[in-house]
Design an enzyme around this catalytic site. Sequence first.
Site, short mmCIF file in Angstrom:
data_model
loop_
_atom_site.label_atom_id
_atom_site.label_comp_id
_atom_site.label_asym_id
_atom_site.label_seq_id
_atom_site.Cartn_x
_atom_site.Cartn_y
_atom_site.Cartn_z
N GLY A 29 84.91 60.05 -41.63
CA GLY A 29 86.19 60.41 -42.23
C GLY A 29 86.07 61.35 -43.42
CB CYS A 237 104.24 59.56 -15.23
SG CYS A 237 103.88 61.16 -14.48
CB CYS A 240 101.15 59.63 -11.41
SG CYS A 240 101.05 59.16 -13.17
CB CYS A 262 100.82 62.21 -17.21
SG CYS A 262 100.96 60.57 -16.55
CB CYS A 268 99.29 63.28 -14.08
SG CYS A 268 100.92 62.95 -13.40
#
Lengths: 293, 227, 256
Positions: A29, A237, A240, A262, A268
């Site tokens: 970080g 979605c 899919c 997606c 997807c």
Amino acid sequence: MSDYNFAYLDEQTKRMIRRAILKGLAIPGYQVPFASREMPMPYGWGTGGVQVSAATLTPDDTLKVIDQGADDTTNAVSIRKFFKKTAGVATTEETAQASVIQTRHRIPEEDLREDQILVYQVPIPEPLRFLEPSEIETRKMHSLEEYGLMHVKLYEDIAKHGAIATSYAYPVKVEGRYVMDPSPIPKFDNPKMEMAAIQLFGAGREQRIYALPPYCEVVSLDFEDYPFEASKADHACDMCGATNSYLDEVIMDDAGNRMFVCSDTDYCASRRKAGHMGAQAAAASAALKETAA
Amino acid sequence: MIEIKNLSKTFTLHNQGSVVIPVMEAAELTVARGECVALTGASGAGKSTLMRMIYGNYLAAGGSIIVDGVDVVTAEPREILALRRDVLGYVSQFLRVVPRVPTIDVVAEPLLSVGVETELARDRARDLLARLNIPERLWSLSPTSFSGGEQQRVNIARGFAHTYPAMLLDEPTASLDAANRETVLSLIEEAKARGAAIIGIFHDEAARDRVCDREIDVSVFTPGMAA
Amino acid sequence: MTPLLKVENISKFYGRRIGCKDVNFDLYPGEVMGIVGESGSGKSTLLNCLAGNLDPDTGEVLFEMRDGTMRDTVTMSEPERRMLSRTDWAFVHQHARDGLRMNVSAGGNVGERLMAVGARHYGNIRDEAIDWLGRVEINETRVDDRPTQFSGGMQQRLQIARNLVTGPRLVFMDEPTGGLDVSVQARLLDLLRGLVREMGLSAIIVTHDLAVVRLLANRLMVMKDGHVVETGLTDQVLDDPQHAYTQLLVSSVLQV
């Protein structure tokens, strides 16, 4: 292959970047300054991510590049071509097949493995920048762990919008020490940041690299009475049928018809290949066939 | 309660040729609890000067001023501040206040400083203001716009809000009509009755005779005047 | 009683020029010390040396920490000093803009110090911010407004609220009423007096305005050319000035 050195950058530059990456991994970080090079693409187009990828790639790697989750958008295509030309590495659109994935603004839906590396493109690495313009001051705040200002930002959101309105680039605290900007990924992706793969973050214009080693503790900031929520559109979605992936909203026509798809194209596609069909899958394929014809 | 020994004072005016003006020498005074002593003497003799020195407002050149065991001449600032807050009250001739503070809060402030709760302090302020005939409609206004007599009465109310064991009163009855003068003298008598030691300057002979037990002529302390 | 602050031999030089020299004093809880002087007297230099904004060249500034120990803040580590300036100390700037975040709401400004010391409950933070705004006479309907929408006097009161919310014991003020309209000054002075009394604050106030110092400070230091020329109770220094410069200063004040 061409006359370029492997992956465009000279070896000394790659060593310099690798040192920065190692430092970043050792201090999760923490933003490591690095001497960002002039790249054959303008600032704001992923130069940081490209430099990190260039320093990370080896001839045996398989590279995947996505932009907002999609393999087929202009930037993803361009960067993939760039590395094909300058590094000659194998490329793929399948997440599971890639060893290095460069991404702009999304984390793939599919869980990543210990042998994979995720490289993020970062515009503004400093999470405190918008509230504290002074670089000297923000560096001090990080070194002294003075992060009250970060919560001021969240406070302001709640005061103005009734909820923490930050929906992307949602700040996180890493290993209980540094506050980090995860790059403009949707907050939906934040929980994924605790993963098995190495995560590298490159900001070319701002000249910073930071990193997360595998299985790092990454906690999204919040208030006790306004806890963090990894939210997405309340939809499945339409292609899919996935209910747990981040969705793009696509306007279909001037009548306002829309479909949710997606954002992760590979995810997807694999689901559809496996037989999953969403509500508008049939209509969508018909439309696609029309445009192709 | 108040004991003054061998007190002296000089003024040095640096910006006027550094002229040195001795104004007091070998001053002595004792005031017991429940006593009221008047300071007399011609104008300029040093009455107000002596009072201000007791309060710590003027610096002494030498000697001692012991109030309730504290020597004001040598005390630390915080000791004098504590003394002024709890023990020694001073009603001067002039009302000096922060602008725009309502009269009732001006009078209540000494009580707030000793820790009295706000509404209780305000109640006591109201009692005093009523007694001193300040109309209620003025209580929420700042006293800076009042007449001289009204300001003086507000000043007195503030001075008597807290029950100081020692008090310094500089012309408390000046600019007051008969009724209000009567009230102030009663306040002084009440303070005496509860054991306060009081030093006062009164130009009004009748008032002086009424409340004071003794008189000290400060001119005897003027340098060069000692017999 | 032990002093809250012991200032010993503080000096600050700018090359051969004296910023301030050999300043010594003790400050006890509840005392308000005024520092007056004209431009160039060194009063702001001294204040900044005491508050840790400038490094003095000599001397110590000993502060009584919450655990009772006296620590020299000049040699304290920076993280500790920064923590001190967010909790036990406060600094009120002359220009509110220097002491506020202008692009953060009033509530956020007041809540920042709370969040900086770990407050993590939005509702509580907001309630406390509103409470403090009320204490400095800013209506709670303004809690989400930015300071840019406030008048100068309101900005200054907001700065005070922001500083006092963590209950500091020592407040440094640099010309707190400078630049404000006279009527606004009066209200601010009364507010400060009330807060000093209610919270048992100690304060060090730098000003060139003798009227402000008479109303707000109970002790006074007069500075000229970097030196302290006189010190004592405020009313004594103003009514019975001993030093030539103090006498000049006092006699120069215009009467209204």
